[in-house]
Design a protein around this motif. Sequence first.
Motif, PDB file in Angstrom:
ATOM      1  N   PRO A   1       1.105  -1.253  -0.415  1.00 31.07           N
ATOM      2  CA  PRO A   1      -0.172   0.147  -0.463  1.00 31.07           C
ATOM      3  C   PRO A   1       1.172   1.079   0.127  1.00 31.07           C
ATOM      4  O   PRO A   1       0.367   1.944  -0.408  1.00 31.07           O
ATOM      5  N   ALA A   2       2.228   1.464   0.406  1.00 31.50           N
ATOM      6  CA  ALA A   2       2.951   2.320   0.501  1.00 31.50           C
ATOM      7  C   ALA A   2       3.750   2.633  -1.054  1.00 31.50           C
ATOM      8  O   ALA A   2       5.057   2.932  -0.959  1.00 31.50           O
ATOM      9  N   ILE A   3       3.373   1.210  -1.702  1.00 27.63           N
ATOM     10  CA  ILE A   3       4.319   2.084  -2.960  1.00 27.63           C
ATOM     11  C   ILE A   3       3.679   2.577  -4.063  1.00 27.63           C
ATOM     12  O   ILE A   3       2.530   2.359  -4.145  1.00 27.63           O
ATOM     13  N   THR A   4       4.292   3.326  -4.508  1.00 23.75           N
ATOM     14  CA  THR A   4       3.322   4.126  -5.604  1.00 23.75           C
ATOM     15  C   THR A   4       4.134   3.383  -7.330  1.00 23.75           C
ATOM     16  O   THR A   4       5.666   3.271  -7.593  1.00 23.75           O
ATOM     17  N   LYS A   5       3.847   3.003  -8.565  1.00 23.08           N
ATOM     18  CA  LYS A   5       4.403   2.738  -9.121  1.00 23.08           C
ATOM     19  C   LYS A   5       3.811   3.669 -10.285  1.00 23.08           C
ATOM     20  O   LYS A   5       2.945   3.826 -10.568  1.00 23.08           O
ATOM     21  N   VAL A   6       4.895   4.042 -11.017  1.00 22.39           N
ATOM     22  CA  VAL A   6       5.590   4.725 -12.307  1.00 22.39           C
ATOM     23  C   VAL A   6       4.945   3.966 -13.803  1.00 22.39           C
ATOM     24  O   VAL A   6       6.344   3.282 -13.872  1.00 22.39           O
ATOM     25  N   SER A   7       3.676   3.789 -13.992  1.00 24.19           N
ATOM     26  CA  SER A   7       3.860   2.279 -15.322  1.00 24.19           C
ATOM     27  C   SER A   7       4.755   3.328 -16.803  1.00 24.19           C
ATOM     28  O   SER A   7       4.566   4.729 -16.443  1.00 24.19           O
ATOM     29  N   ALA A   8       5.215   2.899 -17.975  1.00 22.31           N
ATOM     30  CA  ALA A   8       5.416   4.073 -19.282  1.00 22.31           C
ATOM     31  C   ALA A   8       4.784   4.265 -20.078  1.00 22.31           C
ATOM     32  O   ALA A   8       4.863   5.098 -20.616  1.00 22.31           O
ATOM     33  N   VAL A   9       3.074   3.980 -19.349  1.00 14.96           N
ATOM     34  CA  VAL A   9       2.224   4.253 -20.009  1.00 14.96           C
ATOM     35  C   VAL A   9       2.584   6.575 -19.119  1.00 14.96           C
ATOM     36  O   VAL A   9       2.305   7.490 -19.642  1.00 14.96           O
ATOM     37  N   ASP A  10       2.818   6.294 -18.486  1.00 14.70           N
ATOM     38  CA  ASP A  10       2.075   7.229 -17.302  1.00 14.70           C
ATOM     39  C   ASP A  10       3.647   8.455 -17.667  1.00 14.70           C
ATOM     40  O   ASP A  10       3.442   9.142 -17.783  1.00 14.70           O
ATOM     41  N   ILE A  11       4.631   7.623 -17.980  1.00 10.46           N
ATOM     42  CA  ILE A  11       5.788   8.302 -18.529  1.00 10.46           C
ATOM     43  C   ILE A  11       5.654   8.999 -19.257  1.00 10.46           C
ATOM     44  O   ILE A  11       5.751  10.176 -20.316  1.00 10.46           O
TER      45      ILE A  11
END
Length: 774
Positions: free
Chosen positions: A171-181
């Motif tokens: 729950p304390a992990i933020t994921k930035v995907s290739a789409v977000d980038i």
Amino acid sequence: MAERYYWFRTRQKQQIMQIESSLCVRANFYNSILMKNCFLFISATILACFIVIPSYSQQLYTIRGNVFNEENNEPVINANIVVVKTKIGTSTNEGGDFELSLRSGEYKIKITSVGFSTKEIKINIPLENNELVEIGLQPKKQEIESVDVYGNFILQERDTAINMVPLSVLPAITKVSAVDIEKQGAVTLTDALKYVPGGWTETRGRKSKQFFSVRGQKYPYPDYSIDGVWQKEFEETAYALSAFDIESVEIIRSSNALVKGLSGLTGVIEVKTRKPKRETASLLTKYGESNNYVANLQYGNKINDISFNTALAFFGTTGIPDRGGKERVTNFHGNMNWEISRRMTLVTGVTAITGMREFIGIIEPGSPKILNREEKFDPLHTWITYAKLNYRGNKGTQTELQTNFSFRDANYENYNIQQETTTTHHDKDWEYGFNLLHSRFIGHSNTFSIGTLYSHWVAPDGKRYYAGRRCDVNTWSGVIADEQKFGRILLDAGFRLIGGYINEWGGFGIEGSAAGFQDVPSITNESAPIEWQSAFGLNVVQSPVSSIHYNFSGGTVAPRKGSVTAQGTTPQNEGRMQHNLGLRIKSQNIEEITISTFFTQRKNALDLSGETAFSENDIIVELYENKDKRSYGIELAAQMNIPIIHSSVFGNTTFMKNEKVSDNKMVDDKKLPNVILNGGFMYEHSGVDANLFIHYTGPYFNNRFVDPKWTNENGDYPLGDFVKVDFNCGYTFSGKIKTRIFMEVKNLLNKKYETVAGYPDQGRLFLMGVKLDY
């Protein structure tokens, strides 16, 4: 509990067999007698049936199985397991394992998971030798951006690598995907971290330094790893590393992932590179004001058991008029994923960075000595390689050997404007390391991990701040971690011990006055201070869509080597304790909502004192101090899809109170912002897309690099307190080769904000570009 249940049932079966045997013997004995009394014989037979048959018919057998991806042998998480024509079912855990309790007989089992083809198998109960049922699923041949699977009490996606983080940390992990980038228009790794909850980037003129931290926890800053391989001395690379070959970035904000690296108390930033499942190719170019240009060419493919990806990126600018900042950088990255067998995988990667970077000049009221300097790295070279060999044994056992080698060489030039003289120095260093990790299931619900790490770092001629002073340091570490599941409750704990040996260390002064760095003898043949780190986590699944999480991490943090106080001594080790408590909601309609509270207590916290000194070659040296600190606050984050308007939105807010000791009492720490806000709105329909991103950093103060005369007259230098808005839009032409033409506006409101004194942002920037995807 499952083992005890299985033992009990097995014992029960043995007892039943004994009863049957006994009854048979007695039946033979009574045979001659019962010939005279048929009624007694029939009664005994009926009685035996009543005793034996019900007991046998209720016998349950526990079977264990594992579901894996047939293409890459990775576990399939949250796969649904259903016994056909019954109400019996379950789902796989984070290791792809499952259990079922069935009576004897033949059954058909159906296995489904989003993104995979459905599979049915037949099994006969009981199984011979209690063997593990291994089931391979074939991925569907279709493109999907992201998939969330919701099973029985298992809400979390998780990293399936051996150095996975505990479930309670998710729950304390933020994921930035290739789409977000791509939607954010990010060019470098640091750019990709702009909208992380609690994320704070201090930019000293982007071409000089950019430091990223979370919730104000810095000194040291978070560690980095690439494809699970920990990297040392990576801070200088993050703001030069291209973002175009990144599949995702995971930021572990709770600082509770000990197996990820040595900086388990300050957070870990995990970079995962692209690993194509089929042939892919893309070309991106964009150009804008101040001759800002970006170009990227990417190609990847999967041939039999080997997948690979390559990417070549160029970016640069002529800088800011009258302030410098010219930049020319070339990035190359390549990686390979080889499935040697169903149980063994080899992953390798290489990154090469070359170019030049001119520092953006400071402006008034910056320090006069810095105003008098023009600095640059020309040329700049960085080489990063890594490899990991993973073996997956029976019942979820994994062993992984990781190796890495990095080399950095930057020719530093410092031109003194008044004296019209130039000094140069090769900022050269290299490192190599090994990391051996092993994990196994102890029982069906307990995962135990153990690992050992060694790293050797050398700067033969010192670094820029301590040019000419050789540094040669060995570091080793051991870690153990355990994760246990009790129904809806998940527990984890871990401990890491860090030590080392200093062959030679000439960085800064260790004793005596800070004014004579070059005259201080180097440290030689001395053991490094021992550090320890511990962690505990708890995750309680309340329902199929919500969970409560708690994390604790504590230990010691050694000051960065080369740190020195105003008295010319080494700062003390910091003692740190951190607590996180929160609620997570995740469903098919709500991508994620988290509410977290946090509290951090820091004893002898390492911080910049605000004072500086200059070495003999006119290089500025920042001085540190130890001071007790604490921070606490609340963090809110939400991501939601709004299908009716073809849009998605996200928002996160971090409110925190920061305090430090002054005159034996706690006062506000004005060097840290009390609020950080991020938000975004993304629209996409019929080829049209529009993306709006907003960031706000609250006010704070810092006199670093400020002319002392200015602070004497005006007080502390104000920073932060700005709103930054980025916008981009485009249109995509469909076809075999998708083509997107787009426009980007950076800093739409044209705010000349500062995160470091004397280095304001250049303001609004327009760019246009095109991207081709095959």
